[in-house]
Design a protein around this motif. Structure first.
Motif, PDB file in Angstrom:
ATOM      1  N   ILE A 179       0.853  -1.179   0.000  1.00  0.00           N
ATOM      2  CA  ILE A 179       0.000   0.000   0.000  1.00  0.00           C
ATOM      3  C   ILE A 179       0.895   1.237   0.000  1.00  0.00           C
ATOM      4  O   ILE A 179       1.854   1.316   0.773  1.00  0.00           O
ATOM      5  CB  ILE A 179      -0.912   0.027   1.236  1.00  0.00           C
ATOM      6  CG1 ILE A 179      -1.633  -1.309   1.425  1.00  0.00           C
ATOM      7  CG2 ILE A 179      -1.898   1.184   1.144  1.00  0.00           C
ATOM      8  CD1 ILE A 179      -2.551  -1.693   0.281  1.00  0.00           C
ATOM      9  N   VAL A 180       0.584   2.194  -0.872  1.00  0.00           N
ATOM     10  CA  VAL A 180       1.312   3.458  -0.894  1.00  0.00           C
ATOM     11  C   VAL A 180       0.418   4.515  -0.254  1.00  0.00           C
ATOM     12  O   VAL A 180      -0.721   4.731  -0.688  1.00  0.00           O
ATOM     13  CB  VAL A 180       1.698   3.875  -2.321  1.00  0.00           C
ATOM     14  CG1 VAL A 180       2.542   5.152  -2.289  1.00  0.00           C
ATOM     15  CG2 VAL A 180       2.479   2.754  -3.014  1.00  0.00           C
ATOM     16  N   LEU A 181       0.942   5.160   0.788  1.00  0.00           N
ATOM     17  CA  LEU A 181       0.189   6.146   1.555  1.00  0.00           C
ATOM     18  C   LEU A 181       0.973   7.451   1.646  1.00  0.00           C
ATOM     19  O   LEU A 181       2.211   7.442   1.529  1.00  0.00           O
ATOM     20  CB  LEU A 181      -0.058   5.640   2.984  1.00  0.00           C
ATOM     21  CG  LEU A 181      -0.901   4.377   3.168  1.00  0.00           C
ATOM     22  CD1 LEU A 181      -0.795   3.886   4.603  1.00  0.00           C
ATOM     23  CD2 LEU A 181      -2.351   4.650   2.785  1.00  0.00           C
ATOM     24  N   PRO A 182       0.287   8.571   1.862  1.00  0.00           N
ATOM     25  CA  PRO A 182       1.037   9.770   2.236  1.00  0.00           C
ATOM     26  C   PRO A 182       1.723   9.534   3.572  1.00  0.00           C
ATOM     27  O   PRO A 182       1.239   8.748   4.396  1.00  0.00           O
ATOM     28  CB  PRO A 182      -0.043  10.850   2.334  1.00  0.00           C
ATOM     29  CG  PRO A 182      -1.314  10.105   2.544  1.00  0.00           C
ATOM     30  CD  PRO A 182      -1.163   8.789   1.836  1.00  0.00           C
ATOM     31  N   GLY A 183       2.872  10.166   3.787  1.00  0.00           N
ATOM     32  CA  GLY A 183       3.575   9.994   5.059  1.00  0.00           C
ATOM     33  C   GLY A 183       2.660  10.276   6.232  1.00  0.00           C
ATOM     34  O   GLY A 183       1.837  11.197   6.207  1.00  0.00           O
ATOM     35  N   LEU A 184       2.776   9.469   7.282  1.00  0.00           N
ATOM     36  CA  LEU A 184       1.889   9.595   8.436  1.00  0.00           C
ATOM     37  C   LEU A 184       2.247  10.844   9.251  1.00  0.00           C
ATOM     38  O   LEU A 184       3.398  11.309   9.249  1.00  0.00           O
ATOM     39  CB  LEU A 184       1.992   8.355   9.313  1.00  0.00           C
ATOM     40  CG  LEU A 184       1.786   6.999   8.620  1.00  0.00           C
ATOM     41  CD1 LEU A 184       1.809   5.874   9.646  1.00  0.00           C
ATOM     42  CD2 LEU A 184       0.502   6.971   7.800  1.00  0.00           C
ATOM     43  N   GLY A 223     -12.253  -4.804   8.581  1.00  0.00           N
ATOM     44  CA  GLY A 223     -13.180  -4.241   7.606  1.00  0.00           C
ATOM     45  C   GLY A 223     -13.830  -2.930   8.008  1.00  0.00           C
ATOM     46  O   GLY A 223     -14.722  -2.435   7.317  1.00  0.00           O
ATOM     47  N   ARG A 224     -13.385  -2.323   9.100  1.00  0.00           N
ATOM     48  CA  ARG A 224     -14.000  -1.082   9.560  1.00  0.00           C
ATOM     49  C   ARG A 224     -13.467   0.138   8.816  1.00  0.00           C
ATOM     50  O   ARG A 224     -14.165   1.155   8.705  1.00  0.00           O
ATOM     51  CB  ARG A 224     -13.779  -0.905  11.061  1.00  0.00           C
ATOM     52  CG  ARG A 224     -14.564  -1.904  11.925  1.00  0.00           C
ATOM     53  CD  ARG A 224     -14.190  -1.714  13.390  1.00  0.00           C
ATOM     54  NE  ARG A 224     -14.942  -2.613  14.254  1.00  0.00           N
ATOM     55  CZ  ARG A 224     -15.998  -2.255  14.974  1.00  0.00           C
ATOM     56  NH1 ARG A 224     -16.451  -1.019  14.901  1.00  0.00           N
ATOM     57  NH2 ARG A 224     -16.608  -3.118  15.760  1.00  0.00           N
ATOM     58  N   LEU A 225     -12.211   0.090   8.387  1.00  0.00           N
ATOM     59  CA  LEU A 225     -11.608   1.181   7.623  1.00  0.00           C
ATOM     60  C   LEU A 225     -10.968   0.622   6.366  1.00  0.00           C
ATOM     61  O   LEU A 225     -10.458  -0.505   6.365  1.00  0.00           O
ATOM     62  CB  LEU A 225     -10.530   1.910   8.426  1.00  0.00           C
ATOM     63  CG  LEU A 225     -10.928   2.769   9.627  1.00  0.00           C
ATOM     64  CD1 LEU A 225      -9.682   3.420  10.217  1.00  0.00           C
ATOM     65  CD2 LEU A 225     -11.960   3.827   9.269  1.00  0.00           C
ATOM     66  N   THR A 226     -10.967   1.412   5.305  1.00  0.00           N
ATOM     67  CA  THR A 226     -10.188   1.095   4.115  1.00  0.00           C
ATOM     68  C   THR A 226      -8.823   1.766   4.252  1.00  0.00           C
ATOM     69  O   THR A 226      -8.604   2.618   5.126  1.00  0.00           O
ATOM     70  CB  THR A 226     -10.880   1.624   2.852  1.00  0.00           C
ATOM     71  OG1 THR A 226     -10.891   3.069   2.905  1.00  0.00           O
ATOM     72  CG2 THR A 226     -12.311   1.101   2.743  1.00  0.00           C
ATOM     73  N   TRP A 227      -7.915   1.425   3.352  1.00  0.00           N
ATOM     74  CA  TRP A 227      -6.615   2.105   3.368  1.00  0.00           C
ATOM     75  C   TRP A 227      -6.771   3.578   3.010  1.00  0.00           C
ATOM     76  O   TRP A 227      -5.991   4.421   3.461  1.00  0.00           O
ATOM     77  CB  TRP A 227      -5.633   1.410   2.444  1.00  0.00           C
ATOM     78  CG  TRP A 227      -5.152   0.111   3.013  1.00  0.00           C
ATOM     79  CD1 TRP A 227      -5.479  -1.141   2.595  1.00  0.00           C
ATOM     80  CD2 TRP A 227      -4.266  -0.057   4.134  1.00  0.00           C
ATOM     81  NE1 TRP A 227      -4.859  -2.088   3.387  1.00  0.00           N
ATOM     82  CE2 TRP A 227      -4.111  -1.461   4.329  1.00  0.00           C
ATOM     83  CE3 TRP A 227      -3.602   0.813   4.981  1.00  0.00           C
ATOM     84  CZ2 TRP A 227      -3.310  -1.981   5.342  1.00  0.00           C
ATOM     85  CZ3 TRP A 227      -2.809   0.305   5.994  1.00  0.00           C
ATOM     86  CH2 TRP A 227      -2.659  -1.077   6.167  1.00  0.00           C
ATOM     87  N   ARG A 228      -7.795   3.899   2.209  1.00  0.00           N
ATOM     88  CA  ARG A 228      -8.068   5.315   1.927  1.00  0.00           C
ATOM     89  C   ARG A 228      -8.441   6.032   3.213  1.00  0.00           C
ATOM     90  O   ARG A 228      -8.031   7.181   3.450  1.00  0.00           O
ATOM     91  CB  ARG A 228      -9.205   5.433   0.898  1.00  0.00           C
ATOM     92  CG  ARG A 228      -9.458   6.880   0.437  1.00  0.00           C
ATOM     93  CD  ARG A 228      -8.272   7.361  -0.373  1.00  0.00           C
ATOM     94  NE  ARG A 228      -8.257   8.772  -0.644  1.00  0.00           N
ATOM     95  CZ  ARG A 228      -7.874   9.719   0.196  1.00  0.00           C
ATOM     96  NH1 ARG A 228      -7.502   9.402   1.440  1.00  0.00           N
ATOM     97  NH2 ARG A 228      -7.830  10.978  -0.153  1.00  0.00           N
ATOM     98  N   ASP A 229      -9.218   5.361   4.061  1.00  0.00           N
ATOM     99  CA  ASP A 229      -9.567   5.935   5.361  1.00  0.00           C
ATOM    100  C   ASP A 229      -8.332   6.110   6.240  1.00  0.00           C
ATOM    101  O   ASP A 229      -8.221   7.093   6.987  1.00  0.00           O
ATOM    102  CB  ASP A 229     -10.570   5.043   6.088  1.00  0.00           C
ATOM    103  CG  ASP A 229     -11.912   4.944   5.392  1.00  0.00           C
ATOM    104  OD1 ASP A 229     -12.352   5.943   4.791  1.00  0.00           O
ATOM    105  OD2 ASP A 229     -12.519   3.849   5.439  1.00  0.00           O
TER     106      ASP A 229
END
Length: 432
Positions: free
Chosen positions: A49-54, A343-349
């Motif tokens: 998964i590629v995410l913006p830096g936390l 299943g409560r959050l997606t990676w977008r969340d």
């Protein structure tokens, strides 16, 4: 100069496969099948998964004054390993960060360390004493450009002082981050007030001590028309108050910690002070409520409340041990286990609650940006598939008071980029 990096085969926000090209510290292309420029480093992100830096809105770096537990250097190393590209350092240092000079010192130390951006949080009151306002304007106008103010560790319990603070920070669009804890209701408190505390003979910490302050403060924020942020929300009743306030249109945000998403007061049964924390670990029904609140957007963000302590402050009798847990290096793993894998959050969340919204609350436009062409390359590549047992002695933080010792948690940091420069590669720190 930042290297040229092609992140190949990853899934931005967990939504389909796309490559991400980084050049000169910025994202220059996003899409499938990108061609690697000559000399580019290619990072295989297949299945990742590629995410913006936390971004952590609630970190205790302990410096100045508490270097035995943590320094800006060691704390930001831990942050980088956790996938963070920015942390907000709480004011309860020695001396307290209640002047422009102290916040500028913390800001400068973060820049020198180079592992992530360090945004100082200014104290609301002088010395965290709750008697008179600190130099809010001077800190806001300083080089550190403080926009978040908190007496975290103590509560701004005087309603007149809290109202004045809300009025002052409104001038520069700042926010008060309140440690919601009525001091009279928690005198001598050691853990959550309930069945377990009664059986263990430890002083109880009632949920209403948190909830009453939140209720008061959302009404004050509504009256003043200012922004309020609630730190480390932990009870089902608190979730309901925040939900009610948002329905009224109050400009309030709230955070939950990873440990309040996972652990309960049952952890205290062995009298292991590693599990002593402020606010305390609550019941299973409270854990369910905060998970639901995070999933439905009532709770806005996850913040670590990373609170390192030297061994002799925790390895002692429960009633005299320090409050607090480390959390920077395990935060995303706990969120994955409790919220994504269930299943409560997606990676977008996840990007929203651990990067975008914390940046928005802090009014930091340089972090929490979209994964898109032209944006600054503050990025995290996270592999959700492997799992590992937590060994606190192997972490980058100076302290070992992790509540997850021996627990298996999912995920691995493959790559963290700070403005296009790797700070972590394959889980290992990369020197600036």
């Amino acid at each position: 100069m930042a290297p040229v990096i092609l992140i190949r085969g990853g899934s931005p926000y967990g939504q389909g496969e796309a490559d991400v090209l980084v050049e000169d510290g910025r994202i220059t292309a996003v899409g499938p099948g990108l061609e690697a420029p000559d000399g580019a480093e290619i990072v295989d992100a297949t299945g990742c998964i590629v995410l913006p830096g936390l971004v952590d809105l609630h970190t205790h770096l302990r410096e100045p004054g508490g270097e035995e537990a943590e320094t800006v250097e060691t704390g930001t190393r831990a942050a980088a390993r956790g996938g963070f590209t920015a942390v907000h350092a709480m004011a309860n240092t020695t001396p307290v960060a209640d002047t422009a000079g102290v916040v500028e010192q913390v800001h400068a130390r973060g820049a020198e360390a180079g592992w992530c951006d360090v945004r100082p949080i200014g104290a609301v009151t002088v010395g965290l004493a709750g008697e008179r306002l600190a130099e809010l304007d001077a800190m806001a106008s300083s080089k550190a450009r403080v926009r978040v103010f908190s007496d975290d560790g103590t509560c701004v319990h005087d309603p007149v002082l809290m109202r004045r603070a809300l009025e002052y920070v409104k001038i520069y669009d700042g926010v008060i981050a309140q440690h919601a804890q009525d001091p009279r209701l928690t005198e001598g408190a050691q853990m959550h007030e309930g069945t377990v505390s009664a059986e263990l003979g430890l002083g109880g910490w009632p949920a209403v001590a948190e909830e009453s302050i939140i209720a008061r403060d959302v009404l004050l924020a509504e009256h003043v028309g200012s922004r309020l942020h609630v730190c480390h929300l932990s009870t089902a009743g608190s979730v309901e108050i925040i939900r009610w306030a948002k329905q009224r249109g109050v400009d309030v945000t709230a955070e939950v910690t990873p440990h309040h998403l996972l652990l309960t007061d049952e952890s205290a049964r062995g009298y292991d002070a590693t599990f002593k924390v402020n606010p305390p670990l609550r019941t299973a029904s409270d854990v369910e409520a905060v998970r639901t609140g995070l999933a439905d957007g009532t709770i806005d963000i996850v913040a670590t409340d990373h609170a390192p302590h030297p061994r002799d402050a925790k390895d002692r009798e429960w009633d005299v041990a320090a409050f607090g847990m480390t959390g920077l290096e395990t935060a995303l793993a706990v969120v994955q286990q409790t919220m994504v894998d269930t299943g409560r959050l997606t990676w977008r969340d996840v990007a929203r609650v651990l990067s975008e919204t914390p940046s928005r609350i802090a009014r930091d436009e340089s972090q929490g940006r979209d994964i898109a062409e032209g944006e600054v390359a503050n990025l995290l590549v996270w592999d959700p598939r492997p799992s590992a047992t937590v060994v606190p002695e192997e972490q980058a933080t100076r302290s070992t008071n992790s509540p997850y010792r021996g627990r298996e948690l999912p995920g691995r940091n493959v790559l963290t980029l700070l403005r296009g420069r790797p700070t972590v590669r394959d889980g290992a720190l990369v020197a600036p």
